[in-house]
Design an enzyme around this catalytic site. Structure first.
Site, PDB file in Angstrom:
ATOM      1  N   HIS A   1       3.670   7.491   3.126  1.00  0.00           N
ATOM      2  CA  HIS A   1       4.927   6.312   3.149  1.00  0.00           C
ATOM      3  C   HIS A   1       4.413   5.121   2.096  1.00  0.00           C
ATOM      4  O   HIS A   1       3.377   5.452   1.607  1.00  0.00           O
ATOM      5  CB  HIS A   1       4.817   5.495   4.721  1.00  0.00           C
ATOM      6  CG  HIS A   1       3.921   4.891   4.909  1.00  0.00           C
ATOM      7  ND1 HIS A   1       2.816   5.449   5.723  1.00  0.00           N
ATOM      8  CD2 HIS A   1       3.370   3.611   4.947  1.00  0.00           C
ATOM      9  CE1 HIS A   1       1.711   4.339   5.984  1.00  0.00           C
ATOM     10  NE2 HIS A   1       2.204   3.352   5.317  1.00  0.00           N
TER      11      HIS A   1
ATOM     12  N   HIS B   1       0.694  -1.312  -0.038  1.00  0.00           N
ATOM     13  CA  HIS B   1       0.110  -0.056   0.060  1.00  0.00           C
ATOM     14  C   HIS B   1       0.788   1.163   0.053  1.00  0.00           C
ATOM     15  O   HIS B   1       2.062   1.245   0.286  1.00  0.00           O
ATOM     16  CB  HIS B   1      -0.956   0.081   1.203  1.00  0.00           C
ATOM     17  CG  HIS B   1      -0.422   0.087   2.540  1.00  0.00           C
ATOM     18  ND1 HIS B   1      -0.073  -1.224   3.365  1.00  0.00           N
ATOM     19  CD2 HIS B   1       0.114   1.105   3.332  1.00  0.00           C
ATOM     20  CE1 HIS B   1       0.299  -0.697   4.520  1.00  0.00           C
ATOM     21  NE2 HIS B   1       0.705   0.415   4.522  1.00  0.00           N
TER      22      HIS B   1
ATOM     23  N   GLU C   1       7.518   1.337   5.296  1.00  0.00           N
ATOM     24  CA  GLU C   1       6.965   0.156   6.041  1.00  0.00           C
ATOM     25  C   GLU C   1       7.491  -1.175   5.559  1.00  0.00           C
ATOM     26  O   GLU C   1       7.304  -1.091   4.077  1.00  0.00           O
ATOM     27  CB  GLU C   1       5.635   0.415   6.309  1.00  0.00           C
ATOM     28  CG  GLU C   1       4.752  -0.721   7.193  1.00  0.00           C
ATOM     29  CD  GLU C   1       3.358  -0.238   7.341  1.00  0.00           C
ATOM     30  OE1 GLU C   1       2.994   0.632   6.686  1.00  0.00           O
ATOM     31  OE2 GLU C   1       2.818  -1.087   7.987  1.00  0.00           O
TER      32      GLU C   1
END
Lengths: 153, 153
Positions: free
Chosen positions: B91, B8, B140
């Site tokens: 992010h 994502h 992440e």
């Protein structure tokens, strides 16, 4: 208009060479394409493939990372790099089936389109939308390539 | 370590309600999930699905958009929104097969890991890496969910 694939994330970098080493050696990317100049837009470009659907074993249809390095100080991303010397996330690119239909759609919604529709890095028509009208995101709209062979070269 | 799916893109927003309307009415998204609080991280979260492999007609495995709204002024994204009041790209999140192996991998490369490994928005272990060590991108890393049923609920 129906939302299409998230084709790629544009990532600005001061050095595509350095970014390629980063994606290969730090992030573990195995499919990094040949860099090329996109003179019309004042940038050098390189696509990094990420894996697609984990249930598929064919060619990757994962969202790509588009590395973008300025060709000169007059490049449209020179300003971005002046503010973000290490580089960083620059834009998102979504596919649509019909670029003209999409252009009219955004015009009708009062969204500012940045310049004319032109040919983008995948060889299909594209345009950009102003980040201030797109909840803070510089957004590229591209017509889905008619053939999928460009993925496997 | 081998690069996994781009799971994502984290997008900060001052209002998930407003962002949902934007993705539905402007971007044409048809699959927007239920927002939920991720108290531990001080944020409210909502996933927007984008289509996956165009040759597939099954559940979407496209990269998701993760909308993130601060739960309070103490939220880790409050500072980002102070600088970017309209919101914006926050992010990138990549999957890996084994979170512990990935943590050791980045540690060995001298990359700064931000805090302990913890459970993220998809219910699998995650950690974040410092943008200054990751070519300007807050990154992440999440362990790929063992079951794919979370995509079709």
């Amino acid at each position: 208009m129906k939302l299409g694939r998230l084709n790629h994330i544009g990532v600005a970098t001061p050095s595509i060479e350095e970014s390629i080493a980063y994606y290969r050696d730090v992030m573990g990317a195995t499919k990094i394409r040949e860099p090329f100049d996109l003179e019309e837009q004042g940038v050098k470009v390189c696509f990094v493939d990420t894996p697609g659907d984990p249930t598929e074993s064919g060619p990757s249809f994962g969202t790509q990372i588009e590395l973008i390095e300025p060709l000169s100080d007059a490049s449209p991303i020179a300003g971005f790099l002046a503010k973000n010397p290490a580089g960083g996330q620059h834009h998102l690119c979504y596919e649509v089936e019909d670029i003209e239909e999409a252009r009219s759609w955004f015009e009708e919604k009062g969204k500012r389109i940045l310049g004319p529709t032109r040919i983008g890095a995948h060889g299909t028509p594209i345009f950009f939308l102003h980040p201030k009208d797109m909840m803070g995101q510089l957004t590229e709209i591209m017509e889905t390539p008619k053939e999928t062979t460009h993925w496997s070269n």
